[in-house]
Design a protein around this motif. Structure first.
Motif, PDB file in Angstrom:
ATOM      1  N   GLY A 166       0.810  -1.215   0.000  1.00  0.00           N
ATOM      2  CA  GLY A 166       0.000   0.000   0.000  1.00  0.00           C
ATOM      3  C   GLY A 166       0.840   1.260   0.000  1.00  0.00           C
ATOM      4  O   GLY A 166       0.369   2.331  -0.388  1.00  0.00           O
ATOM      5  N   ALA A 167       2.083   1.172   0.475  1.00  0.00           N
ATOM      6  CA  ALA A 167       2.956   2.348   0.534  1.00  0.00           C
ATOM      7  C   ALA A 167       4.371   1.935   0.180  1.00  0.00           C
ATOM      8  O   ALA A 167       4.808   0.838   0.535  1.00  0.00           O
ATOM      9  CB  ALA A 167       2.927   2.944   1.945  1.00  0.00           C
ATOM     10  N   VAL A 168       5.071   2.825  -0.529  1.00  0.00           N
ATOM     11  CA  VAL A 168       6.430   2.511  -0.981  1.00  0.00           C
ATOM     12  C   VAL A 168       7.377   3.643  -0.586  1.00  0.00           C
ATOM     13  O   VAL A 168       7.097   4.817  -0.878  1.00  0.00           O
ATOM     14  CB  VAL A 168       6.486   2.331  -2.519  1.00  0.00           C
ATOM     15  CG1 VAL A 168       7.881   1.894  -2.960  1.00  0.00           C
ATOM     16  CG2 VAL A 168       5.441   1.325  -2.988  1.00  0.00           C
ATOM     17  N   GLY A 169       8.464   3.311   0.085  1.00  0.00           N
ATOM     18  CA  GLY A 169       9.476   4.301   0.431  1.00  0.00           C
ATOM     19  C   GLY A 169      10.598   4.302  -0.609  1.00  0.00           C
ATOM     20  O   GLY A 169      10.414   3.816  -1.731  1.00  0.00           O
ATOM     21  N   PRO A 200      11.725   0.336   2.383  1.00  0.00           N
ATOM     22  CA  PRO A 200      10.574   0.371   3.297  1.00  0.00           C
ATOM     23  C   PRO A 200       9.251   0.374   2.532  1.00  0.00           C
ATOM     24  O   PRO A 200       9.096   1.129   1.570  1.00  0.00           O
ATOM     25  CB  PRO A 200      10.760   1.683   4.078  1.00  0.00           C
ATOM     26  CG  PRO A 200      11.811   2.453   3.374  1.00  0.00           C
ATOM     27  CD  PRO A 200      12.446   1.614   2.316  1.00  0.00           C
ATOM     28  N   LEU A 201       8.347  -0.495   2.955  1.00  0.00           N
ATOM     29  CA  LEU A 201       7.023  -0.587   2.332  1.00  0.00           C
ATOM     30  C   LEU A 201       5.973  -0.592   3.432  1.00  0.00           C
ATOM     31  O   LEU A 201       6.294  -0.723   4.612  1.00  0.00           O
ATOM     32  CB  LEU A 201       6.882  -1.882   1.522  1.00  0.00           C
ATOM     33  CG  LEU A 201       7.853  -2.129   0.363  1.00  0.00           C
ATOM     34  CD1 LEU A 201       7.619  -3.520  -0.227  1.00  0.00           C
ATOM     35  CD2 LEU A 201       7.679  -1.086  -0.726  1.00  0.00           C
ATOM     36  N   GLY A 202       4.724  -0.465   3.041  1.00  0.00           N
ATOM     37  CA  GLY A 202       3.634  -0.598   4.000  1.00  0.00           C
ATOM     38  C   GLY A 202       2.534  -1.420   3.363  1.00  0.00           C
ATOM     39  O   GLY A 202       2.373  -1.398   2.143  1.00  0.00           O
ATOM     40  N   GLY A 244      -1.547  -0.084   6.489  1.00  0.00           N
ATOM     41  CA  GLY A 244      -0.596   0.862   7.078  1.00  0.00           C
ATOM     42  C   GLY A 244       0.492   0.232   7.913  1.00  0.00           C
ATOM     43  O   GLY A 244       1.316   0.946   8.498  1.00  0.00           O
ATOM     44  N   ILE A 245       0.526  -1.094   8.020  1.00  0.00           N
ATOM     45  CA  ILE A 245       1.588  -1.729   8.809  1.00  0.00           C
ATOM     46  C   ILE A 245       2.881  -1.679   7.992  1.00  0.00           C
ATOM     47  O   ILE A 245       2.916  -2.151   6.853  1.00  0.00           O
ATOM     48  CB  ILE A 245       1.247  -3.189   9.154  1.00  0.00           C
ATOM     49  CG1 ILE A 245      -0.073  -3.265   9.908  1.00  0.00           C
ATOM     50  CG2 ILE A 245       2.370  -3.821   9.985  1.00  0.00           C
ATOM     51  CD1 ILE A 245      -0.539  -4.682  10.190  1.00  0.00           C
ATOM     52  N   PRO A 246       3.951  -1.097   8.556  1.00  0.00           N
ATOM     53  CA  PRO A 246       5.195  -0.996   7.785  1.00  0.00           C
ATOM     54  C   PRO A 246       5.985  -2.302   7.793  1.00  0.00           C
ATOM     55  O   PRO A 246       5.955  -3.039   8.770  1.00  0.00           O
ATOM     56  CB  PRO A 246       5.971   0.108   8.517  1.00  0.00           C
ATOM     57  CG  PRO A 246       5.472   0.051   9.913  1.00  0.00           C
ATOM     58  CD  PRO A 246       4.072  -0.479   9.896  1.00  0.00           C
ATOM     59  N   VAL A 256       9.965  -5.332  11.038  1.00  0.00           N
ATOM     60  CA  VAL A 256       9.378  -6.435  10.286  1.00  0.00           C
ATOM     61  C   VAL A 256      10.090  -6.477   8.938  1.00  0.00           C
ATOM     62  O   VAL A 256      10.005  -5.530   8.155  1.00  0.00           O
ATOM     63  CB  VAL A 256       7.861  -6.218  10.086  1.00  0.00           C
ATOM     64  CG1 VAL A 256       7.268  -7.394   9.323  1.00  0.00           C
ATOM     65  CG2 VAL A 256       7.185  -6.037  11.427  1.00  0.00           C
TER      66      VAL A 256
END
Lengths: 553, 102
Positions: A454-457, A471-473, A477-479, A521
């Motif tokens: 859902g999220a990409v760093g 880093p991803l999520g 929203g859990i990273p 994680v």
């Protein structure tokens, strides 16, 4: 007693003693012979089948003999047993008064504690008592025909003790004339019923294991005194030899943990990034286990501290499998190989199939090329990853490793929808936390997960520690962090991700191994699906044709 | 949670010190390194970790037998690593985790 045993003898017990093929041939031979001339008395029986003479001199398979050239069980003896049982069943149906009274219901509880040693021998009983003391237990089931015990650790075996015939008639799938498996099942049943059993041995280690632990302690003390920087290659080799000896002394967990420390020492000597950082943890892991094993009573159950050797494979059938990833790998010890991963949507479990070779023994073997050519049950890897297959017949270990042994059969699973939801990260995280709280030093089993992104760093490269991370999520929203080393196949994975991200692609799903590292994680990625792209990218094997694989709904 | 932060910082400092002792070797550890150990011990005393301090006393006792000191140091390594692992697990809960950057 003999006739009661024969009357109650079931096909499963005959198959355990011989095998299913001999049992089948025996049934055919029986149909073709005249059993009218056979003799059956209270304590003996004799027959002549296909020109060979069979005799039974008492209760139990050990009392059977046939003069055919076969060594051990033969189809004549199977036919003999089936024929004798047939005759007794017919007599009972006709209300024959000669039938003996029913046998005692639970012969495994009869007699005193010494009867177990008399039936199975002193060595087998002693070994079984040691297993029992170390909490290795069979799963017992008492049925109409007798007691069945399924043992998985430390060895896999199925024991049947019939209600008629006593302990002498007990069979085991190990096929030995006498074994500790049979003794363990009887000991366990007696213990559960409150019957007498011989005294359990003190839960101490056997002499070889104690000697290896003492050597290990000396080696660790020397390591601490000299310092990691002060030890030479010969000292590290000594540690490696000790790791092997610990495995041979039935302490596989400690052996594997020491092997991990030895590998870090080797890495540290060649200044491989991150090794020094991980050394204290590895040293502590070895010391904690060694101390735990030497304490009396042990702080955790023995099998947990000692570990178990690689478990055997069990037969599976009708399992639907979807390919979710393939990887090429190399261990620090020089083992190279590939693995193909499958998701079983009906159970939610993951399975893997691997092949590997030692680099030194087979330097020509290239795992990436081998992966492209490999076949499981005749089906090439790209095809395995393209569509769902049903494992009609196969073998898998308890931790999900598939065997490629002869007899494995796969068929294309037509009409099965490939879409299924990705794993919910919160669930494996909870399990991971619970297991670590129960035993902070456990080697957690490899946990494979397929996570929606859902999220990409931003991808980061740490040259000092020689590793990369992204880093991803997950959608809730859990990273979590994708992480790997810069060297080898994990470095190739990094370059694949870098190239995709630089081209503006966004990962929509990742598959890999989940772990926690210092509270983070971490997912060691195996394959990734880019948003809008049809196939999976196998990060360490990018030449493998992009497969459609299973996608999250 | 300042108490937890203190504990975490003390554990991290201990891990760092132990790693340096392991790298150099206990028999070769010089006075500056041992003095750092005494400082870490003093912090542990303030935090109330008396059993750990006793282990550290033995590991730092230059009059004691080297093998006893090494065993005490190994116990210390195990204690600190276990405590750090448990602290890490405590931070694994999805509810308490900070959101990832987008």
């Amino acid at each position: 007693m003999l006739q009661q045993w024969l009357y109650a003898l079931d096909d499963a017990a005959i198959a355990d003693w011989a095998n299913k093929g001999l049992l089948k041939r025996g049934a055919k031979a029986l149909a073709a012979c005249d059993s009218g001339q056979w003799t059956l008395a209270a304590d003996a029986a004799a027959a002549n089948i296909e020109g060979h003479t069979q005799r039974l001199g008492g209760v139990g398979f050990a009392a059977l003999a046939c003069d055919c050239p076969a060594f051990g069980p033969c189809h004549h003896l199977c036919a003999f047993l089936l024929g004798l049982r047939e005759r007794l069943v017919a007599q009972a149906a006709a209300g024959d008064a000669a039938a003996e009274p029913p046998a005692p219901a639970t012969p495994w509880l009869d007699g005193d504690a010494a009867s177990i040693e008399q039936a199975f021998g002193a060595a087998a009983t002693r070994r079984a008592l040691q297993w029992l003391a170390r909490s290795f237990e069979a799963e017992l089931e008492e049925g109409d025909t007798g007691l069945v015990g399924q043992l998985l650790d430390p060895e896999e075996a199925t024991v049947r003790v019939p209600r008629a015939g006593g302990l002498a008639a007990a069979t085991c799938t190990c096929k030995a004339a006498s074994c500790a498996h049979r003794a363990l099942v009887v000991l366990q049943a007696r213990q559960a019923a409150g019957s007498a059993i011989p005294q359990l041995p003190a839960l101490g280690l056997e002499a070889p294991a104690r000697a290896r632990l003492a050597q290990l302690e000396d080696w660790l003390v020397a390591l601490v005194l000299q310092g990691c920087a002060g030890v030479g290659p010969a000292f590290v080799d000594q540690g490696e030899a000790l790791a092997t000896e610990l495995r041979q002394a039935d302490l596989p967990r400690l052996g594997a943990t020491l092997q991990g420390l030895v590998q870090l020492l080797r890495d540290d000597q060649v200044r491989r990034g991150g090794a020094a950082e991980r050394l204290p943890d590895a040293l502590a892991a070895v010391w904690v286990l060694a101390r735990g094993l030497r304490r009396e009573p042990m702080p955790r159950p023995f099998p947990e501290l000692a570990g178990v050797h690689r478990r055997s494979y069990r037969r599976l059938g009708g399992l639907l499998l979807h390919g979710v990833g393939a990887e090429v790998w190399e261990t620090l010890a020089g083992q190279r190989g590939f693995s193909v991963y499958f998701h079983a949507p009906e159970s939610g479990r993951y399975f893997s199939w691997s092949e590997s070779r030692a680099r030194d023994l087979d330097p020509q073997w290239q795992p990436a090329a081998a992966l492209e050519q490999a076949r499981l049950a005749g089906i090439a890897v790209p095809a395995l990853l393209q569509r769902g297959h049903r494992l009609e017949c196969g073998w898998a270990s308890a931790d999900g490793r598939l065997s490629a042994r002869d007899g494995t059969r796969l068929s294309v699973a037509d009409g099965v929808a490939p879409a299924c939801p990705a794993d919910d990260l919160a669930t494996p995280l909870q399990g991971l936390g619970e297991r670590l709280r129960a035993d902070p030093w456990q080697r957690p089993p490899q946990q494979l997960v397929r996570l929606a992104v859902g999220a990409v760093g931003a991808l980061q490269v740490d040259r000092a520690l020689q590793r990369w991370s992204l880093p991803l999520g997950d959608p809730s929203g859990i990273p979590f962090t994708l992480r790997g080393e810069l060297a080898g196949f994990q470095g190739l994975a990094c370059r694949q991700l870098q190239a995709g991200l630089a081209a503006g692609r966004v990962p929509s799903e990742v598959f890999g191994r989940l772990s926690q590292q210092g509270g983070l994680v971490v997912l060691a990625p195996i394959s990734v699906r880019w948003a809008g792209a049809p196939g999976l990218l196998h990060l360490s094997a990018p030449r493998l044709a992009a497969s459609r694989g299973v996608s999250h709904a | 949670m300042p108490e937890q932060d203190n504990l975490q910082a003390w554990l991290d400092a201990g891990q760092h010190w132990l790693a340096r002792v392991q790298a150099a070797g206990l028999s070769c550890a010089g006075h500056p390194l041992l003095a750092e150990g005494h400082a870490w011990r003093a912090q542990g005393e303030l935090l109330g970790w008396a059993p750990v301090c006793r282990l550290l006393d033995l590991a730092l006792d230059e009059q004691a037998a080297l093998s006893s000191r090494a065993r005490a140091l190994l116990d210390l390594v195990a204690w600190v690593a276990t405590a750090r692992r448990l602290e890490a697990v405590a931070g694994l809960s999805p509810e308490t985790a900070p959101p990832a950057s987008r």
